[in-house]
Design a protein around this motif. Structure first.
Motif, PDB file in Angstrom:
ATOM      1  N   PHE A 111       0.835  -1.201   0.000  1.00 32.97           N
ATOM      2  CA  PHE A 111       0.000   0.000   0.000  1.00 32.97           C
ATOM      3  C   PHE A 111       0.874   1.257   0.000  1.00 32.97           C
ATOM      4  N   THR A 112       2.023   1.204   0.665  1.00 32.20           N
ATOM      5  CA  THR A 112       2.961   2.332   0.605  1.00 32.20           C
ATOM      6  C   THR A 112       3.458   2.522  -0.822  1.00 32.20           C
ATOM      7  N   ARG A 113       3.752   1.406  -1.490  1.00 32.54           N
ATOM      8  CA  ARG A 113       4.201   1.479  -2.882  1.00 32.54           C
ATOM      9  C   ARG A 113       3.081   2.023  -3.775  1.00 32.54           C
ATOM     10  N   LEU A 114       1.838   1.630  -3.480  1.00 35.20           N
ATOM     11  CA  LEU A 114       0.708   2.147  -4.249  1.00 35.20           C
ATOM     12  C   LEU A 114       0.587   3.651  -4.073  1.00 35.20           C
ATOM     13  N   ASP A 128       5.256   5.916 -21.647  1.00 30.71           N
ATOM     14  CA  ASP A 128       5.035   4.878 -22.650  1.00 30.71           C
ATOM     15  C   ASP A 128       4.965   3.509 -21.973  1.00 30.71           C
ATOM     16  N   LYS A 129       4.638   2.493 -22.745  1.00 26.71           N
ATOM     17  CA  LYS A 129       4.356   1.175 -22.185  1.00 26.71           C
ATOM     18  C   LYS A 129       5.561   0.577 -21.484  1.00 26.71           C
ATOM     19  N   SER A 130       6.739   0.656 -22.118  1.00 27.62           N
ATOM     20  CA  SER A 130       7.925   0.050 -21.513  1.00 27.62           C
ATOM     21  C   SER A 130       8.312   0.744 -20.215  1.00 27.62           C
ATOM     22  N   THR A 131       8.217   2.074 -20.184  1.00 28.30           N
ATOM     23  CA  THR A 131       8.522   2.802 -18.949  1.00 28.30           C
ATOM     24  C   THR A 131       7.517   2.466 -17.859  1.00 28.30           C
ATOM     25  N   LEU A 132       6.246   2.361 -18.239  1.00 30.73           N
ATOM     26  CA  LEU A 132       5.215   2.037 -17.251  1.00 30.73           C
ATOM     27  C   LEU A 132       5.436   0.651 -16.653  1.00 30.73           C
ATOM     28  N   GLU A 133       5.884  -0.296 -17.478  1.00 30.71           N
ATOM     29  CA  GLU A 133       6.162  -1.628 -16.950  1.00 30.71           C
ATOM     30  C   GLU A 133       7.258  -1.582 -15.902  1.00 30.71           C
ATOM     31  N   GLY A 134       8.289  -0.776 -16.138  1.00 30.65           N
ATOM     32  CA  GLY A 134       9.351  -0.637 -15.147  1.00 30.65           C
ATOM     33  C   GLY A 134       8.863   0.014 -13.867  1.00 30.65           C
ATOM     34  N   ILE A 135       7.925   0.971 -13.986  1.00 23.69           N
ATOM     35  CA  ILE A 135       7.383   1.641 -12.800  1.00 23.69           C
ATOM     36  C   ILE A 135       6.533   0.680 -11.980  1.00 23.69           C
ATOM     37  N   LEU A 136       5.802  -0.205 -12.664  1.00 22.09           N
ATOM     38  CA  LEU A 136       4.895  -1.116 -11.962  1.00 22.09           C
ATOM     39  C   LEU A 136       5.593  -2.359 -11.429  1.00 22.09           C
ATOM     40  N   LEU A 137       6.834  -2.598 -11.835  1.00 20.15           N
ATOM     41  CA  LEU A 137       7.530  -3.826 -11.420  1.00 20.15           C
ATOM     42  C   LEU A 137       7.656  -3.952  -9.902  1.00 20.15           C
ATOM     43  N   PRO A 138       8.051  -2.904  -9.152  1.00 19.72           N
ATOM     44  CA  PRO A 138       8.141  -3.063  -7.685  1.00 19.72           C
ATOM     45  C   PRO A 138       6.802  -3.438  -7.045  1.00 19.72           C
ATOM     46  N   ASP A 142       5.872  -6.789  -4.794  1.00 16.63           N
ATOM     47  CA  ASP A 142       5.254  -6.747  -3.463  1.00 16.63           C
ATOM     48  C   ASP A 142       4.066  -7.704  -3.386  1.00 16.63           C
ATOM     49  N   ILE A 143       3.261  -7.771  -4.451  1.00 16.26           N
ATOM     50  CA  ILE A 143       2.131  -8.706  -4.475  1.00 16.26           C
ATOM     51  C   ILE A 143       2.632 -10.145  -4.408  1.00 16.26           C
ATOM     52  N   GLU A 144       3.695 -10.448  -5.152  1.00 18.16           N
ATOM     53  CA  GLU A 144       4.254 -11.791  -5.129  1.00 18.16           C
ATOM     54  C   GLU A 144       4.817 -12.124  -3.749  1.00 18.16           C
TER      55      GLU A 144
END
Length: 510
Positions: A111-114, A128-138, A142-144
């Motif tokens: 939730f802190t990451r969110l 862009d899509k590739s940058t967004l994927e890198g932003i969402l990776l952390p 955390d979910i995993e």
């Protein structure tokens, strides 16, 4: 007159000596480190007998006022974090086992990451899509981590349902990639209710804190859904007039108290020291000590130009080299080929599962299995297949429903179904019904074969976003196992009649 002139000269000399002594004493008290450096060309006039004026202290550094938080972030802090998350974490620490406390800490981290992601989206335009994927990776990691905590604590049987409730609800923060985040969070909450309601039933009379804990988790998910429906109805909202994510510099945490006051200004510098004696040492090339510190301030960049020493050239690992004065030159070793990264399909592979949980048969992540049989069935049971590949499942008896989701090249043999057979996002499937089924639903699936028995000739089949679907019907008058294949239409014609749209399948003749 000569005597008077001599006394005047003597008094002048005494005053000058007193001024020089005073300056030397001040210098000894303050130390040379506090004295500012002066150029060798700057000299103190021997004719001056007045003390050097002390410069005023520098003004205190100005502190920029913190940027005003957007309303969406303020509401998230107040309603989700402070209103629901923190009380839930506190309640967990008051009675739960250490394994559950640790897993809740991972939930708090996601939730802190969110929140960091929401702050980024409020200040930046969509990348862009590739940058967004890198932003969402952390956030994905955390979910995993929450899911892995459940698997790691399976031996803690008294708290298994608590771990499962957290693991099932952790993906709720993944609404940021869903076009319908509100219904997405609601689906996640409903998935947690199966085990959550078990906890309520088990501890309702014995330990009310467990019941309060489950309802606190439900409340957190409900509050998150309300927040999303208000500020991110159709997905994560970015700032169209914001800066690029590469130029974004996050400010300090606004959830904490205000920043501390600036440190007090440094003390005023002492009087300048006497001119240093001329040094015979050669100054350092390229700017002397200042240049050296400038190089050190580069951090790890300063070692980029150094040559990598092979182990065969290290004297402390090769005693024979210490006998000589030089190290023999060795030819450069060829660069080793880089090891290819694992494909995404192998990353984070989840364990297979085949179990009856309540009234649900859960069959998950089965690969290359051809002998899976569900024989202890009941009319209240539902068969749920998820994430299976190259596997065959036989369902005996009459069950309530059968569901395939995200399966690939999976074959299912079914006797009879009371409600429906549902197939979603499962390419190259094969399903055969030997008894009866009133409804078959196909959604977002390409390439599949459906075999129906004589008892299924009244079955209603619905398709959406499907292609290459073939339905095999039994041939009348022939023995069992003889089928005629019929493709499901994929091309439609829509016309307007009496102000209404009338759609029919296109038939090819000729």
């Amino acid at each position: 007159m000569a005597s008077t002139g001599g006394l005047h000269s003597l008094a002048t000399i005494i005053k000058r000596l007193e001024a020089a002594t005073s300056r030397l004493e001040d210098l000894a008290a303050l130390g040379q480190t506090n004295a500012p450096q002066v150029s060798g060309a700057t000299m103190i006039s021997p004719q001056s007998n007045e003390p050097t004026p002390v410069p005023p202290p520098p003004p205190p550094p100005s502190t920029a006022a913190p940027a005003e938080l957007p309303r969406s972030l303020i509401v998230f802090d107040e309603q989700v974090v402070t209103g629901k998350l923190k009380p839930f974490v506190k309640l967990t620490g008051s009675f739960a086992s250490q394994s559950v406390i640790d897993q809740v800490a991972l939930v708090e981290k996601e939730f802190t990451r969110l929140r960091e992601l929401l702050q980024l989206a409020a200040a930046c335009k969509q990348p862009d899509k590739s940058t967004l994927e890198g932003i969402l990776l952390p956030l994905s990691k955390d979910i995993e981590a929450v899911a892995r905590a459940k698997e790691a604590n399976r031996k803690d049987r008294d708290w298994n349902h608590h771990h499962t409730v957290l693991s099932e609800g952790a993906p709720a923060v993944g609404w940021v990639v869903s076009p319908k985040p509100g219904p997405y969070i609601q689906d996640i909450k409903e998935a947690t209710e199966f085990y959550g309601n078990r906890i309520i039933k088990e501890f309702k009379e014995k330990e009310p804190k467990h019941v309060e804990w489950v309802r606190g988790w439900y409340g957190l998910l409900d509050e998150l859904r309300k927040y999303v429906m208000e500020f991110h109805t159709t997905g994560l909202t970015w700032n169209a007039k914001g800066v690029s994510t590469t130029d974004y510099k996050p400010s300090g945490s606004t959830m904490a108290a205000g920043a501390p006051p600036p440190p007090p200004p440094p003390p005023p510098p002492g009087p300048p020291p006497p001119p240093p004696a001329p040094s015979t040492a050669t100054p350092a090339a390229g700017g002397g000590v200042a240049a050296v510190f400038a190089e050190l301030n580069r951090g790890s960049e300063v070692t980029k130009g150094l040559k990598k020493v092979d182990k065969s050239e290290m004297t402390h690992k090769n005693p024979a080299l210490r006998a000589g004065s030089t190290v023999p030159a060795t030819p450069p070793t060829p660069k080793k080929p880089t090891k290819p990264a694992k494909p995404q399909s192998l990353a984070g592979k989840k364990p297979a599962k085949f179990a009856l949980e309540g009234s649900k048969w859960v069959i998950e992540y089965q690969e290359n299995e051809s002998g899976l049989t569900v024989d202890e069935t009941d009319i209240q049971h539902t068969i749920n297949l998820y994430g299976c590949k190259n596997s065959t499942v036989v369902v005996k008896g009459k069950v309530n429903a059968v569901t395939l989701v995200n399966c690939t090249k999976t074959s299912v043999l079914i006797e009879s179904v009371i409600s429906a057979v549902s197939i979603t996002n499962s390419p190259s499937f094969q399903v055969q019904i030997t008894g009866s089924a009133p409804t078959v639903q196909l959604d977002n699936t390409d390439s599949g074969v459906l075999y129906l028995s004589k008892g299924c000739l009244a079955t209603e089949i619905t398709t959406a976003k499907c292609s290459a679907i073939n339905i095999n019907l039994p041939v009348e008058g022939e023995e069992d196992g003889i089928f005629n294949e019929h493709p499901v239409p994929e091309m439609f014609k829509t016309v307007i009649k009496d102000g209404k749209l009338v759609t029919t399948a296109v038939e090819h003749t000729g």
